[in-house]
Every structure is written in C-alpha cells, then in structure tokens.
Design a protein around this motif. Structure first.
Motif, PDB file in Angstrom:
ATOM      1  N   GLN A  68      40.555  41.605  44.818  1.00 52.26           N
ATOM      2  CA  GLN A  68      39.154  41.985  44.658  1.00 52.26           C
ATOM      3  C   GLN A  68      38.243  41.130  45.541  1.00 52.26           C
ATOM      4  O   GLN A  68      37.310  41.661  46.164  1.00 52.26           O
ATOM      5  CB  GLN A  68      38.731  41.842  43.191  1.00 52.26           C
ATOM      6  CG  GLN A  68      39.341  42.879  42.284  1.00 52.26           C
ATOM      7  CD  GLN A  68      39.056  42.600  40.814  1.00 52.26           C
ATOM      8  OE1 GLN A  68      38.760  41.472  40.420  1.00 52.26           O
ATOM      9  NE2 GLN A  68      39.152  43.629  39.987  1.00 52.26           N
ATOM     10  N   ILE A  72      35.836  42.313  48.668  1.00 53.38           N
ATOM     11  CA  ILE A  72      34.407  41.978  48.817  1.00 53.38           C
ATOM     12  C   ILE A  72      34.166  41.357  50.194  1.00 53.38           C
ATOM     13  O   ILE A  72      33.189  41.695  50.869  1.00 53.38           O
ATOM     14  CB  ILE A  72      33.950  41.028  47.683  1.00 53.38           C
ATOM     15  CG1 ILE A  72      33.919  41.783  46.344  1.00 53.38           C
ATOM     16  CG2 ILE A  72      32.577  40.422  47.989  1.00 53.38           C
ATOM     17  CD1 ILE A  72      33.741  40.888  45.127  1.00 53.38           C
ATOM     18  N   GLN A  75      34.269  44.208  52.675  1.00 54.17           N
ATOM     19  CA  GLN A  75      33.102  45.092  52.554  1.00 54.17           C
ATOM     20  C   GLN A  75      31.848  44.471  53.169  1.00 54.17           C
ATOM     21  O   GLN A  75      30.994  45.181  53.685  1.00 54.17           O
ATOM     22  CB  GLN A  75      32.828  45.409  51.084  1.00 54.17           C
ATOM     23  CG  GLN A  75      33.800  46.358  50.456  1.00 54.17           C
ATOM     24  CD  GLN A  75      33.594  46.472  48.945  1.00 54.17           C
ATOM     25  OE1 GLN A  75      32.782  45.764  48.350  1.00 54.17           O
ATOM     26  NE2 GLN A  75      34.350  47.368  48.332  1.00 54.17           N
ATOM     27  N   ARG A  76      31.756  43.166  53.122  1.00 52.42           N
ATOM     28  CA  ARG A  76      30.558  42.484  53.623  1.00 52.42           C
ATOM     29  C   ARG A  76      30.684  42.091  55.097  1.00 52.42           C
ATOM     30  O   ARG A  76      29.801  41.444  55.649  1.00 52.42           O
ATOM     31  CB  ARG A  76      30.263  41.264  52.759  1.00 52.42           C
ATOM     32  CG  ARG A  76      29.774  41.709  51.386  1.00 52.42           C
ATOM     33  CD  ARG A  76      29.723  40.587  50.389  1.00 52.42           C
ATOM     34  NE  ARG A  76      29.257  41.109  49.112  1.00 52.42           N
ATOM     35  CZ  ARG A  76      28.101  40.811  48.551  1.00 52.42           C
ATOM     36  NH1 ARG A  76      27.273  39.984  49.146  1.00 52.42           N
ATOM     37  NH2 ARG A  76      27.762  41.331  47.391  1.00 52.42           N
ATOM     38  N   SER A 128      27.106  33.550  37.990  1.00 52.67           N
ATOM     39  CA  SER A 128      26.637  34.812  37.402  1.00 52.67           C
ATOM     40  C   SER A 128      25.184  34.731  36.947  1.00 52.67           C
ATOM     41  O   SER A 128      24.468  35.725  36.978  1.00 52.67           O
ATOM     42  CB  SER A 128      27.533  35.232  36.232  1.00 52.67           C
ATOM     43  OG  SER A 128      27.331  34.413  35.097  1.00 52.67           O
ATOM     44  N   ASP A 133      22.244  37.833  44.312  1.00 54.98           N
ATOM     45  CA  ASP A 133      23.063  39.006  44.616  1.00 54.98           C
ATOM     46  C   ASP A 133      23.594  39.590  43.302  1.00 54.98           C
ATOM     47  O   ASP A 133      24.489  39.027  42.671  1.00 54.98           O
ATOM     48  CB  ASP A 133      24.220  38.571  45.533  1.00 54.98           C
ATOM     49  CG  ASP A 133      25.054  39.728  46.019  1.00 54.98           C
ATOM     50  OD1 ASP A 133      25.484  40.549  45.186  1.00 54.98           O
ATOM     51  OD2 ASP A 133      25.307  39.791  47.230  1.00 54.98           O
ATOM     52  N   LYS A 134      23.019  40.710  42.867  1.00 55.14           N
ATOM     53  CA  LYS A 134      23.343  41.299  41.556  1.00 55.14           C
ATOM     54  C   LYS A 134      24.801  41.750  41.460  1.00 55.14           C
ATOM     55  O   LYS A 134      25.430  41.629  40.411  1.00 55.14           O
ATOM     56  CB  LYS A 134      22.408  42.466  41.240  1.00 55.14           C
ATOM     57  CG  LYS A 134      20.951  42.070  41.136  1.00 55.14           C
ATOM     58  CD  LYS A 134      20.756  41.024  40.048  1.00 55.14           C
ATOM     59  CE  LYS A 134      19.308  40.590  39.971  1.00 55.14           C
ATOM     60  NZ  LYS A 134      19.164  39.295  39.320  1.00 55.14           N
ATOM     61  N   GLU A 135      25.335  42.291  42.552  1.00 51.52           N
ATOM     62  CA  GLU A 135      26.725  42.737  42.547  1.00 51.52           C
ATOM     63  C   GLU A 135      27.667  41.551  42.309  1.00 51.52           C
ATOM     64  O   GLU A 135      28.573  41.618  41.478  1.00 51.52           O
ATOM     65  CB  GLU A 135      27.070  43.413  43.877  1.00 51.52           C
ATOM     66  CG  GLU A 135      28.522  43.843  43.980  1.00 51.52           C
ATOM     67  CD  GLU A 135      28.892  44.343  45.374  1.00 51.52           C
ATOM     68  OE1 GLU A 135      30.088  44.605  45.577  1.00 51.52           O
ATOM     69  OE2 GLU A 135      28.010  44.453  46.241  1.00 51.52           O
ATOM     70  N   LEU A 136      27.425  40.458  43.029  1.00 50.47           N
ATOM     71  CA  LEU A 136      28.266  39.272  42.849  1.00 50.47           C
ATOM     72  C   LEU A 136      28.022  38.614  41.493  1.00 50.47           C
ATOM     73  O   LEU A 136      28.960  38.087  40.879  1.00 50.47           O
ATOM     74  CB  LEU A 136      28.041  38.266  43.976  1.00 50.47           C
ATOM     75  CG  LEU A 136      28.693  38.600  45.304  1.00 50.47           C
ATOM     76  CD1 LEU A 136      28.371  37.526  46.342  1.00 50.47           C
ATOM     77  CD2 LEU A 136      30.194  38.781  45.166  1.00 50.47           C
ATOM     78  N   LYS A 138      27.396  40.097  38.682  1.00 51.20           N
ATOM     79  CA  LYS A 138      28.201  40.874  37.717  1.00 51.20           C
ATOM     80  C   LYS A 138      29.683  40.571  37.896  1.00 51.20           C
ATOM     81  O   LYS A 138      30.424  40.372  36.916  1.00 51.20           O
ATOM     82  CB  LYS A 138      27.924  42.372  37.931  1.00 51.20           C
ATOM     83  CG  LYS A 138      28.890  43.311  37.216  1.00 51.20           C
ATOM     84  CD  LYS A 138      28.585  43.435  35.743  1.00 51.20           C
ATOM     85  CE  LYS A 138      29.320  44.565  35.061  1.00 51.20           C
ATOM     86  NZ  LYS A 138      30.638  44.236  34.549  1.00 51.20           N
ATOM     87  N   PHE A 139      30.139  40.506  39.118  1.00 50.79           N
ATOM     88  CA  PHE A 139      31.544  40.189  39.409  1.00 50.79           C
ATOM     89  C   PHE A 139      31.912  38.832  38.812  1.00 50.79           C
ATOM     90  O   PHE A 139      32.939  38.689  38.146  1.00 50.79           O
ATOM     91  CB  PHE A 139      31.752  40.200  40.932  1.00 50.79           C
ATOM     92  CG  PHE A 139      33.133  39.834  41.369  1.00 50.79           C
ATOM     93  CD1 PHE A 139      34.220  40.654  41.088  1.00 50.79           C
ATOM     94  CD2 PHE A 139      33.354  38.673  42.091  1.00 50.79           C
ATOM     95  CE1 PHE A 139      35.502  40.315  41.505  1.00 50.79           C
ATOM     96  CE2 PHE A 139      34.632  38.331  42.517  1.00 50.79           C
ATOM     97  CZ  PHE A 139      35.704  39.156  42.214  1.00 50.79           C
ATOM     98  N   ASP A 142      32.209  38.881  34.984  1.00 54.61           N
ATOM     99  CA  ASP A 142      33.486  39.452  34.545  1.00 54.61           C
ATOM    100  C   ASP A 142      34.628  38.445  34.720  1.00 54.61           C
ATOM    101  O   ASP A 142      35.500  38.326  33.847  1.00 54.61           O
ATOM    102  CB  ASP A 142      33.798  40.742  35.310  1.00 54.61           C
ATOM    103  CG  ASP A 142      32.838  41.874  34.964  1.00 54.61           C
ATOM    104  OD1 ASP A 142      32.148  41.784  33.924  1.00 54.61           O
ATOM    105  OD2 ASP A 142      32.761  42.838  35.749  1.00 54.61           O
TER     106      ASP A 142
END
Length: 193
Positions: A68, A72, A75-76, A128, A133-136, A138-139, A142
C-alpha cells in the motif's frame, strides 16, 4: 494504553510532511522489516502452532502495508528509495538480553516487537491527527489501529509463553529504556526518527 513514557511532539508531523517521499520510503521499509520480524519469530519458535499462525497473518498484513505504501509512492510520482538504516530499532535491539535462556531470548524478541509496534502506533496517530493531507491522514489512522492490534498480540504471546521471565517487570524495563532512547529522536523524516 501503550504506556509510552514520552509522546511524540505533534510538530514532528510537520517535519514528516515536509518531505513525504522520504517518510513514505522509510515507512515502506519499516513495514517490510516488520514482516521479516514476524517470519523470524516463526522460524525460531515453530513449536508454538498458535504463534506460527498469527505471525504468518501479521507477516502478510505487514507486506500488504508495504504494498500500500509503495502504491502511494507510485501514485504521487515518487520513487521508492533504497532501504534505510533504522537507528532507533538498532538501538532498541541493544536492550534485548544476550547470553540468556532460549525462552528469555524469545520473550525479549516479542517485547522488542511490541515496543516497535507501540511506537509506530503512536507515530501514526500523530500523523493522522496533524498532517494536512487528508488521504494520508486517513491512511495513517487505519494503520494506527492495525499497529495497536499487533502490539497487543506480541505482548499477549510474551505473557503466554514466558517461563523464566516476569513479563510485566520486563515490559516496564523496555518502556523505561525506550523512553530514554526516544528523547534523541523526533527530528527527521523517518517513522522512528
């Protein structure tokens, strides 16, 4: 819940976020090393069927986390850099008992793993809650939950299989040692740095 003696300054998240490529590369390799540690525990303690099954699950989960993080990175538009030396983990390993019974060594390896998972959980919480960076964010939330589960799993096995170790006393010693050690960290783009 984790019992850590010193919490990470939330400003560490700013350091991490200032160089995401570096923190993500470091994080990926931390996940790979966590999988390797679970495999080490299987290899050296295969007589404990329940431990073998759980460590196999953890190894697969840690490699999924590795995948994962690598995704990331891709993707970046970043590049997965070379494996990083983890000075924190190396310094932590020095606290493990040497020249001791097989059981004492086994229990210390479990406590070593629990300590790393506890600190990783705490660092992921900081990320978190503090990165923009909202995506990170949340990641990392988790992953924080996952690391907390691993932490309790390692501690649980230490308590179950201790023959010649007072696990609660030894865990308190690990927490004290780590509390002193971590004072030298928290100023670099590394999960434990």
């Amino acid at each position: 819940m984790l019992g850590l003696k010193l919490l990470t300054d939330p400003r560490w998240a700013n350091i991490a976020e200032s160089n995401l490529e570096e923190i993500l590369t470091d994080h990926a390799w931390c996940e790979q090393k966590a999988a390797s540690n679970a495999i080490f525990l299987i290899t050296n303690n295969s007589e404990h069927a329940d431990l073998v099954i759980k460590m196999a699950e953890i190894a697969m989960e840690e490699m999924e986390h590795f995948r994962q993080v690598v995704e990331i990175i891709k993707q970046r538009g970043y590049t997965l850099g070379r494996e990083r030396r983890d000075d924190y983990v190396n310094q932590l390993m020095k606290f493990a008992h040497k020249n001791c019974s097989r059981n004492t060594s086994f229990i210390d390896r479990l406590l070593f793993a629990a300590m790393i998972e506890a600190r990783s959980c705490e660092r992921f919480r900081v990320l978190s809650q503090n990165i923009k960076d909202k995506e990170l964010a949340k990641f990392y939330y988790d992953l924080m939950v996952s690391e907390a589960t691993h932490y309790t799993t390692f501690l649980g096995f230490a308590r179950k299989y201790a023959e010649d170790v007072d696990v609660d006393k030894r865990w308190a010693e690990w927490l004290e040692y780590e509390g002193e050690l971590i004072q030298s960290y928290g100023n670099s783009e590394a999960i434990h740095g």
